[in-house]
Write a protein that holds these residues in place. Structure first.
Motif: not given
Length: 823
Positions: A115-119, A121-123, A158-161, A194-198
């Protein structure tokens, strides 16, 4: 052995009795000695022995009785205990689960870190909601995700993968994401990269294409692994100029049933051989040809008949001259005479007047009439005539339909007549040469096309064509009976012919059937690397799956469980899982055999030790009035309970505007569309039928030309059918045409029941499903809109006026609808 009393000791036998004198003397002496308290030794011993003997006997008797009772009771208890044990050998039961009982190893620490990583790296507008996190962190073997329109399901998947691959170490070759179309697959791969590149993770486009598949591209390698089928081709992709093994070659549109020349060639060759080899098939084709070509009767009370019956006598007077003109045109076109049709100028009686025919079909009592080919000039006239030849011929046709009691074949155009000529001459490479309309279909189709459509529908339901036909029944004289008998003969021969090609050819339906629940032994032949990608499945648009696909999925998951740990030895990804994402309100492909049943009854279709259900009700696309109007259109259909979407994020801040419903007016619709386009908005033009597109295009010529001149990324206008618009969105959506089920399909009702679809006791199960589907189709159209939706519907007339239609649910009293019809 029975119990016995023990014998008395032998030395205790009593002596013989004394004479009475001596007994008297002994008694007197004994009394004296007793007073002196003296004891006689022998007497003492004699008394002692007698007492001992008697006591011993009594003791033995009492002990025997007590022992017998105690022993009997103890024995009875032993027998009772022994009766509780089964006589037969114990056999363990078998569960019906498709998965092991396991959980995804997600710790609180890992969740917190992700969750911290998603917060970070993603807008902010891409941060998952609580429900989306539930999808991402689902730890049960099976997960059902109910995701309404605009719910943001793609980002969640995508986040599940990413979670499985990067944080849990699952190998990419243990996962498959399934989408239905080439376009949706392309979009999902782009988002995944795109998400994996983030996260600075390496994921090549080829890896993305291997991970994200269509059902078709996943089944083909399985078939090619079987002995003798390494180069097998799919019938659906014959004629495709792309290399047989390329990605695009197998990502065909599963909803596109149109046939190309290469496919028709295979159909025609099979038809030719079967006509030569099967007398029964040839007989059936003859029956169908006559049925298809016969001019259909018209009610004498029909308005067209009432209008033209007044000129019956005048039309009869000019009829022979009219026949001469028509025949000259057919001769000039090389379409007449036709081998198999005997030219003649016989006459038929119409209300006391004589009209002419041009021929008779050999081997039947049917007359043949030549029509006016649409390619000829509409201004063509007989010398001195007031009406055009086309108008005169229309009068004759109407009169023949209403009042002729003889079988009549009306040949409408040169091309159909030439196909018929080739068929009658035995040149079957041209096909049967006539069209046939199966009851329930909206239009006639070339006979072999009709065969393919019906066979595909039956097979999509998970049924074998021959077995399904054998279980069907039709009333005496119903032409659909010969049609389906001919289909069963044709389809068996056709599949054999395809397999005999070099390399062999097979339909996708047969491929899925090869690895379905009826053929589990074929799955056992698959090497682990081909089965492993199906271990962790994530399927989008699951409401559109067919029974055939469900059978394949169930069989594959059962085989994965059967192989157990051997399939996963030394790997991070263990066991198997299934995540299905869909929206039963967007199930709109029932006409080809899809059904929302398997999504609505997910836990029954895919039994699991534990299941998670996720409801994604936040809508990030549309303003609330759009959402409410769409849900109002489907409120009467069976659906998963608990669904009520709400506008969220930016969509919640959009100004409210009702869905506006108008009486159909192409010019007014086009004007409003142009206004929105000129304001810089994206625009989606939806139509129900192809003819609607041609009617609206003449009003949109300028805007279409301007938009097509822009680079693809800057274009803001799209024109699509309702069915092909799913997954798209636009600021303003324009819907042309109502949603209405206008027919009834006897054969589809039968095979629907054979496949176990529909409610028990519903004899028209397919018709019922289609009436519900038209409401869902309107829902799909409305939910494409972000800000505005305009719906132009035709005024119902004729028989259609009494049939339910989606726009009939608009009552004009809701805040989310503005009914402007009649104003």
């Amino acid at each position: 052995m029975p119990h016995e009393h023990p014998q008395a000791p032998a030395d205790l036998t009593p002596p013989a009795q004394l004479p009475w004198l001596r007994r008297l003397a002994a008694r007197l002496l004994g009394r004296g000695l007793s007073r002196l308290q003296a004891q006689h030794r022998d007497s003492w011993f004699l008394g002692h022995a007698t007492g001992q003997r008697n006591g011993h006997a009594d003791g033995l008797q009492e002990g025997y009785e007590r022992g017998r009772v105690d022993g009997y009771e103890a024995g009875r208890q032993v027998l009772v205990i022994r009766d509780l044990r089964p006589d037969s050998a114990a056999v363990p039961g078998q569960d019906d689960k498709l998965f092991d009982d396991w959980r995804l190893p997600l710790t609180a620490e890992l969740k917190k870190r992700f969750k911290a990583d998603v917060a970070q790296r993603l807008p902010g507008d891409a941060q998952p909601s609580a429900a989306q996190w539930k999808l991402i962190f689902s730890d049960t073997p099976s997960t059902c995700v109910v995701a309404g329109a605009g719910a943001g399901k793609s980002t969640s998947l995508v986040l599940r993968i990413l979670l499985l691959r990067h944080y849990l170490g699952y190998e990419l070759d243990a996962m498959t994401v399934v989408t239905f179309t080439r376009e949706s697959r392309k979009d999902f791969i782009q988002r995944l990269l795109q998400v994996f590149a983030q996260w600075q993770l390496e994921l090549s486009p080829s890896q993305g294409r291997e991970l994200v598949r269509t059902f078709h591209s996943r089944i083909l390698p399985l078939v090619r692994s079987l002995p003798g089928f390494s180069q097998v081709r799919a019938f659906e992709t014959l004629g495709n100029e792309l290399p047989a093994g390329s990605e695009a070659a197998v990502d065909s549109n599963p909803f596109d049933l149109r046939l190309n020349d290469a496919q028709r060639q295979q159909l025609n060759l099979c038809y030719r051989d079967l006509m030569n080899d099967s007398p029964r098939f040839a007989t059936l084709i003859g029956e169908l040809r006559q049925e298809a070509l016969l001019l259909k009767p018209l009610d004498p009370d029909h308005p067209d008949v009432q209008k033209r019956v007044q000129v019956t006598q005048l039309a009869a007077q000019r009829d022979e001259e009219l026949c001469d003109v028509i025949e000259d045109l057919w001769y000039a076109a090389g379409a007449w005479p036709i081998k198999g049709i005997e030219p003649c100028r016989d006459t038929v009686q119409i209300r006391g007047s004589r009209f002419h025919v041009q021929g008779r079909l050999a081997g039947s009592g049917a007359w043949v009439v030549l029509g006016f080919d649409p390619a000829e000039s509409s201004q063509c006239q007989r010398p001195g005539a007031k009406l055009t030849v086309r108008a005169e011929w229309a009068v004759k046709r109407t009169l023949l339909q209403a009042f002729c009691d003889k079988p009549l074949i009306w040949l409408d155009n040169y091309s159909s007549a030439k196909r018929l000529a080739a068929a009658l001459a035995g040149d079957a490479v041209a096909g049967p040469g006539f069209e046939y309309r199966v009851k329930g279909e909206l239009a006639a189709a070339p006979l072999l096309d009709a065969f393919v459509t019906a066979a595909s529908f039956i097979e999509n339901l998970g049924l074998e064509v021959g077995s399904a036909v054998a279980a069907m029944s039709f009333p005496p004289g119903d032409s659909d009976g010969p049609f389906f008998e001919a289909l069963a003969l044709f389809w068996k021969a056709f599949e054999a012919q395809l397999l005999a090609q070099s390399p062999p050819v097979m339909t996708y339906n047969r491929m899925f059937a090869l690895f379905g629940e009826n053929n589990p032994e074929n799955l056992k032949l698959l090497p682990d690397p081909l089965l492993r990608p199906l271990a962790h499945l994530m399927i989008d648009e699951f409401q559109d799956v067919s029974p055939q696909i469900v059978s394949w999925l169930r069989a594959s998951l059962a085989e994965i469980r059967r192989r157990g740990t051997t399939l996963h030895t030394g790997r991070g990804a263990q066991h198997s899982s299934l995540m299905c994402v869909g929206d039963d309100w967007q199930s709109i492909y029932g006409w080809r055999g899809s059904s929302p049943k398997f999504f609505m009854e997910f836990t029954k279709a895919f039994p699991s030790p534990a299941n998670t259900r996720v409801m994604l009700v936040d809508n990030y696309r549309s303003q609330q009035h759009i959402i409410d109007a769409a849900e109002h259109l489907v409120k009467g259909t069976p659906a998963i309970t608990g669904k009520k979407a709400k506008a969220c994020g930016h969509a919640a801040e959009l100004p409210l505007a009702p869905v506006r419903v108008f009486e159909r007016d192409e010019a007014a619709l086009a004007q409003t569309l142009i206004e929105h386009y000129q304001q810089g908005e994206t625009v989606l033009m939806l139509f129900r039928k192809s003819i609607d597109k041609s009617l609206i295009e003449k009003h949109l010529v300028d805007v279409v030309k301007a938009d097509s001149s822009l680079p693809p990324s800057r274009r803001r206008l799209k024109q699509l059918t309702y069915h092909s618009a799913k997954g798209l969105q636009a600021d303003a959506v324009f819907m042309l045409g109502d949603c209405q089920y206008l027919t009834s399909s006897p054969y589809k009702n039968q095979v629907y029941r054979l496949a176990g679809l529909g409610k028990p006791g519903d004899a028209q199960a397919f018709d019922t499903a289609q009436k519900e589907e038209v409401q869902r189709l309107a829902y799909v159209g409305v939910t494409r809109a972000i800000r505005h939706c305009y719906w132009h519907v035709e005024r119902p007339n004729g028989e259609a006026a009494n049939l339910p239609r989606a726009s009939g649910l608009v009552q004009g009293r809701q805040a989310f609808f503005e009914d402007l019809r009649g104003q």
